[in-house]
Design a protein around this motif. Structure first.
Motif, PDB file in Angstrom:
ATOM      1  N   GLU A 125       0.877  -1.314  -0.024  1.00 19.33           N
ATOM      2  CA  GLU A 125       0.123   0.158   0.223  1.00 19.33           C
ATOM      3  C   GLU A 125       0.838   1.280   0.046  1.00 19.33           C
ATOM      4  O   GLU A 125       2.083   1.227   0.121  1.00 19.33           O
ATOM      5  N   TYR A 166      -2.054  -0.482  -4.458  1.00 21.78           N
ATOM      6  CA  TYR A 166      -2.984   0.340  -3.639  1.00 21.78           C
ATOM      7  C   TYR A 166      -2.505   1.506  -3.099  1.00 21.78           C
ATOM      8  O   TYR A 166      -2.261   2.013  -2.057  1.00 21.78           O
ATOM      9  N   GLN A 210      -5.943  -2.373  -5.807  1.00 20.77           N
ATOM     10  CA  GLN A 210      -5.902  -2.523  -4.487  1.00 20.77           C
ATOM     11  C   GLN A 210      -4.979  -3.446  -4.034  1.00 20.77           C
ATOM     12  O   GLN A 210      -3.798  -3.784  -4.684  1.00 20.77           O
TER      13      GLN A 210
END
Length: 334
Positions: free
Chosen positions: A58, A79, A101
């Motif tokens: 992320e 993400y 994601q």
């Protein structure tokens, strides 16, 4: 769902080339190394040599790596919740994006990483990249931020900057770029010192940290997250310090009753109605309940990229932005 990792992942984690000692300053040097050991959320991670095939799950983890100049060691990322900071956008553009994601276990397996890193525990859910401990057991070091451990009893009582900077130091040591890590930590600590010094003169105005809305209900910062810590460091009081959550729902009427001096407005770029800072500010200025608020009337509305309000290497930028706004507020009141 049990994660399945190819033999190449295990081999990459156990037999790595370009070794360096844990005191190397700028990247892997030739010669043997005893490796590095770090502890992440109670799990000891053994890293036999500086990783060459890292995957970040992320944005927060991605930007730590980019801030340390490690884009050449990254073979995958995923993400984004916001735009990557402009100073790192070119470096980011050269890294493969595994998923919009979180990647699945299969996508992670195909990338064949020798290090996996996330600032969010949700990245290691079974429906996402898979169980972190299983990766570790298979010889793939998987680092998770202290601010979001799977075991919540291991999360520090205060979500603050020390944990962020300790993490930067951990990652720098794992990749053998300690000198870069020390420079980045020193730079951020200098900003922390400046903000702390300026906080004495703010007069402790009340602040609402407005993140988003859920079915029309505003989501604000409570007492348990980084936003609350930022306010304390910068010399403000959190108007929702009685909310026992990092972020929680309230009502526009409740915000009006608390009538804050300043409103920090998160700017989300995911594209949903009401996400952008401009949308939120337009609503605050036009809504019958909020347009009479002191912060709205006096234009003490402070837009901040949403990603900077989560613990990350960019959180120091939000702190600096808010500190500047609070200083301006205090000067107007003199």
């Amino acid at each position: 769902m049990r994660i399945i990792i190819s033999a190449g992942v295990v081999a990459a984690a156990l037999v790595l080339t370009g070794c360096a000692s844990s005191t190397s300053s700028d990247g892997p040097a030739s010669g043997p190394t005893a490796g590095t050991t770090v502890t992440s959320c109670g799990t000891e991670l053994s890293v036999p040599s500086p990783p060459e095939r890292a995957v970040t799950l992320e944005q927060g983890a991605t930007e730590v790596m980019l801030a340390l100049g490690l884009q050449d060691r990254m073979i995958g990322t995923s993400y984004l919740t916001d735009a990557v900071a402009p100073e790192w956008s070119d470096a980011y553009a050269g890294i493969p994006v595994l998923a919009d994601q979180y990647p699945t276990t299969e996508q992670l397996r195909e990338a064949d990483p020798d290090f996996v890193y996330s600032m969010r525990a949700s990245a290691f859910a079974s429906e996402a990249a898979g169980n972190r401990q299983e990766l570790v057991d298979l010889g793939v070091p998987a680092y998770l931020s202290a601010n979001d451990c799977e075991d919540q009893t291991l999360i520090p009582d205060e979500v603050g900057f020390d944990a962020i900077l300790d993490e930067v130091s951990d990652v720098a040591r794992v990749f053998g770029v300690e000198e870069r890590g020390r420079a980045l930590v020193a730079e951020q600590r200098a900003t922390l010192d400046e903000v702390t010094a300026a906080a004495a003169d703010t007069g402790e105005p009340s602040v609402v940290w407005l993140y988003s809305s859920v079915n029309g209900a505003p989501v604000v910062a409570g007492a348990n997250g980084l936003a609350d810590t930022m306010g304390s460091v910068a010399g403000a009081t959190n108007a929702f310090a009685d909310l026992d959550a990092q972020w929680g729902e309230t009502s526009w009427d409740e915000i009006a009753q608390r009538d804050p001096d300043v409103i920090v407005v998160a700017d989300l770029t995911r594209g949903l109605p009401g996400d952008s800072a401009d949308d939120k500010i337009d609503q605050l200025r036009s809504d019958a309940v909020t347009k009479g608020l002191r912060a709205v009337q006096d234009d003490h509305l402070v837009p901040v990229p949403a990603t900077e309000l989560d613990p990350s290497v960019r959180s120091i930028d939000a702190l600096e932005t808010v500190s500047t706004a609070l200083t301006e507020y205090s000067e107007e009141r003199r």
